[in-house]
Scaffold this motif. Sequence first.
Motif, short mmCIF file in Angstrom:
data_model
loop_
_atom_site.label_atom_id
_atom_site.label_comp_id
_atom_site.label_asym_id
_atom_site.label_seq_id
_atom_site.Cartn_x
_atom_site.Cartn_y
_atom_site.Cartn_z
N GLU A 110 -46.73 -73.21 -23.28
CA GLU A 110 -45.93 -73.68 -22.04
C GLU A 110 -44.58 -73.32 -22.32
OE1 GLU A 110 -46.76 -74.63 -18.80
OE2 GLU A 110 -44.83 -74.10 -19.05
N THR A 111 -44.24 -72.19 -21.71
CA THR A 111 -42.74 -71.64 -21.78
C THR A 111 -41.75 -72.32 -20.97
OG1 THR A 111 -42.81 -70.07 -20.00
CG2 THR A 111 -43.68 -69.33 -22.21
N ARG A 112 -42.24 -73.34 -20.07
CA ARG A 112 -41.15 -73.90 -19.27
C ARG A 112 -40.43 -74.98 -19.87
NH1 ARG A 112 -45.03 -73.76 -14.07
NH2 ARG A 112 -46.68 -73.86 -15.76
N GLY A 113 -40.74 -75.45 -21.11
CA GLY A 113 -40.09 -76.62 -21.77
C GLY A 113 -38.77 -75.84 -22.45
N LEU A 114 -38.68 -74.48 -22.38
CA LEU A 114 -37.45 -73.70 -23.17
C LEU A 114 -36.46 -73.32 -22.19
CD1 LEU A 114 -39.87 -71.76 -25.41
CD2 LEU A 114 -38.36 -73.41 -26.07
N ALA A 115 -35.27 -73.13 -22.41
CA ALA A 115 -34.18 -72.67 -21.71
C ALA A 115 -34.59 -71.14 -21.43
CB ALA A 115 -32.99 -72.73 -22.51
N ASN A 116 -34.09 -70.62 -20.36
CA ASN A 116 -34.53 -69.19 -20.08
C ASN A 116 -33.61 -68.23 -21.11
OD1 ASN A 116 -36.00 -69.29 -18.00
ND2 ASN A 116 -34.62 -69.11 -16.52
N GLY A 117 -34.00 -67.30 -21.71
CA GLY A 117 -33.40 -66.61 -22.58
C GLY A 117 -34.19 -66.08 -23.80
N ARG A 118 -33.44 -65.74 -24.88
CA ARG A 118 -34.23 -65.26 -26.04
C ARG A 118 -34.71 -66.42 -26.97
NH1 ARG A 118 -33.18 -60.06 -27.08
NH2 ARG A 118 -31.69 -59.11 -25.71
N HIS A 119 -35.76 -66.18 -27.43
CA HIS A 119 -36.58 -67.17 -28.28
C HIS A 119 -37.37 -66.36 -29.46
CE1 HIS A 119 -35.39 -70.61 -25.96
NE2 HIS A 119 -35.35 -69.98 -25.05
N THR A 120 -37.59 -67.13 -30.50
CA THR A 120 -38.37 -66.69 -31.51
C THR A 120 -39.56 -67.26 -31.56
OG1 THR A 120 -36.51 -66.10 -32.96
CG2 THR A 120 -38.47 -65.94 -33.94
N ILE A 121 -40.82 -66.42 -31.49
CA ILE A 121 -42.20 -67.12 -31.64
C ILE A 121 -42.88 -66.43 -32.60
CG2 ILE A 121 -43.04 -65.33 -29.72
CD1 ILE A 121 -45.13 -67.64 -29.21
N GLU A 122 -43.47 -67.45 -33.49
CA GLU A 122 -44.05 -66.92 -34.91
C GLU A 122 -45.52 -67.27 -34.73
OE1 GLU A 122 -40.58 -67.35 -37.97
OE2 GLU A 122 -42.54 -68.29 -38.31
N LEU A 123 -46.40 -66.62 -35.05
CA LEU A 123 -47.82 -66.96 -35.60
C LEU A 123 -48.01 -66.99 -37.09
CD1 LEU A 123 -49.95 -64.83 -33.06
CD2 LEU A 123 -48.52 -67.16 -32.71
N ARG A 124 -48.48 -68.05 -37.63
CA ARG A 124 -48.46 -68.46 -38.93
C ARG A 124 -49.83 -68.74 -39.22
NH1 ARG A 124 -43.75 -72.57 -40.29
NH2 ARG A 124 -42.07 -71.31 -39.70
N ALA A 125 -50.43 -67.51 -40.02
CA ALA A 125 -52.00 -67.76 -40.43
C ALA A 125 -51.89 -68.42 -41.66
CB ALA A 125 -52.68 -66.44 -40.15
N HIS A 126 -52.79 -69.30 -42.07
CA HIS A 126 -52.83 -70.00 -43.32
C HIS A 126 -54.38 -69.90 -43.79
CE1 HIS A 126 -49.05 -72.10 -42.90
NE2 HIS A 126 -49.48 -71.97 -41.84
N GLY A 127 -54.48 -69.50 -45.12
CA GLY A 127 -55.77 -69.27 -45.65
C GLY A 127 -55.99 -70.30 -46.95
N PRO A 128 -56.80 -70.21 -47.65
CA PRO A 128 -56.84 -70.98 -48.74
C PRO A 128 -56.15 -70.67 -49.88
CG PRO A 128 -59.02 -69.56 -48.80
CD PRO A 128 -58.12 -69.15 -47.47
N ARG A 129 -55.75 -71.51 -50.90
CA ARG A 129 -54.78 -71.35 -52.04
C ARG A 129 -53.45 -70.77 -51.41
NH1 ARG A 129 -59.40 -69.09 -54.58
NH2 ARG A 129 -58.54 -67.08 -54.96
N GLY A 130 -52.94 -71.22 -50.45
CA GLY A 130 -51.86 -70.92 -50.33
C GLY A 130 -51.54 -69.57 -49.38
N ALA A 131 -52.61 -68.90 -49.11
CA ALA A 131 -52.58 -67.59 -48.58
C ALA A 131 -51.92 -67.69 -47.12
CB ALA A 131 -53.89 -66.82 -48.33
N ARG A 132 -51.04 -66.92 -46.81
CA ARG A 132 -50.32 -67.12 -45.59
C ARG A 132 -49.88 -65.67 -45.07
NH1 ARG A 132 -45.30 -70.66 -43.92
NH2 ARG A 132 -43.98 -68.94 -44.15
N SER A 133 -49.74 -65.56 -43.68
CA SER A 133 -49.05 -64.41 -43.23
C SER A 133 -48.63 -64.87 -41.80
CB SER A 133 -50.44 -63.45 -42.81
OG SER A 133 -50.04 -62.42 -41.96
#
Length: 421
Positions: free
Chosen positions: A230-253
């Motif tokens: 839901e984007t309406r909770g944010l002020a209009n303008g620039r925002h950073t959105i990150e997808l973080r994937a987590h795997g076993p043993r701390g694997a991350r992207s």
Amino acid sequence: MPKRPPVAWLKGEGNYTKASRPPQAIRFIVVHVTEGAFWPSIRWLQSEQSHASSHYIISRRGRIVQLVHRSDIAWHAGNMAINRASIGIEHEGIVSDPAGFTHAQYVASAKLAAWYARSSLIPIDRAHFIGHADVPNPFRPGAVGGSDGHTDPGPHWSWGKYLRLVRKFAFPPEPVRVTVAAPNLRNGKLVKGTFRWRAKTTGPVRKVEVVVDGKVRLRDLRAPFGGLWETRGLANGRHTIELRAHGPRGARSVARYRVVVRNRPYVLRASAPLEAAGLVELQARLTGGKTKQVLLFLDGKRVDHDRSRPYVFSWNSARVANGRHVLELRATDRFGRTASKRLTVTVVNPAIASQTVADGVWTVQTKGRVERVELLVDGEVRATLTAAPFAWPLDLDPAGRTLVARAVGLNGAVAEAPLAP
Ligand SMILES: [Zn+2]
């Protein structure tokens, strides 16, 4: 391939043989015990007088100091053939001390030895991982402990534990790799309303989080990873959105996108008359959001609220003194946004300030905004005066009658007062 553990270099001089041994020349790891404290042992093994040296020395806390380069030949085994084909590792300790050696010491030494086992292809067994005590005496066939009959590392050194750790560190598990990307996002993308995010992943991903401006906002624990943001909770303008994937043993992207949120602004519109009297009706007209509630404030104090359309408030201005007042309507929507409108109103309720009968004339003084004054005798309007001064010749005897002055103001607001006898 394992990583070589960090070492501190304290190079000795004059007590080793310079060489340029290739990795495959190293066939043995020789385990020693210092029979003394760490720093005195280092100083001794660095000095020319010692006629002894070692490639490494490991403290009881697991610190590794290197004294001789691995391609050079250290004098540690009391057997030059073994010296030429080995790496010597000293361990701070005393052979006869039943306290033995610390776990940190075993771990540091095993990490170092594991790196040699892999880079020099040394089998991890007791034929290649030997103690000083196992080294043949070069001068007396059948005798061991090198030329001086050393007994280190002795009975308190656990070869089982050591070789288990060496094997563990020599063959570390392959790192887990995961990747993530959002196929429907890119830098500069305009997003609005409820955005459907999707994650494209590879590898054993167990969880994908959506992080907006550094805060975890959503998570999905099951592939295919995706959902609604839901984007309406944010002020209009620039925002950073990150997808973080987590795997076993701390694997991350992490996939990061700078997006532009552009939603219709949440706006509250309302109006009120500049001058008010009696009941004042206020309506909050809202656009661009999903309103949860509207509050009404009077001079900063909350006086009313409404949770459903059409958000109409009926405010009784007679409860406040005449003069300027600030009304504020403040709305909150389901996404946490607020919209408000301040209205300044001058309250001008009519009032009878005083009245007299003198020389047969009934005179009424008023306050507030008065459109007309009605004079009542025994409940009946006998005169209607539309301009000040409000005065009327009383053509009857007031004795025994009820005389009432009524001021009528804006919006039909009324004030009445009986003429005191
Ligand atoms: Zn030794």
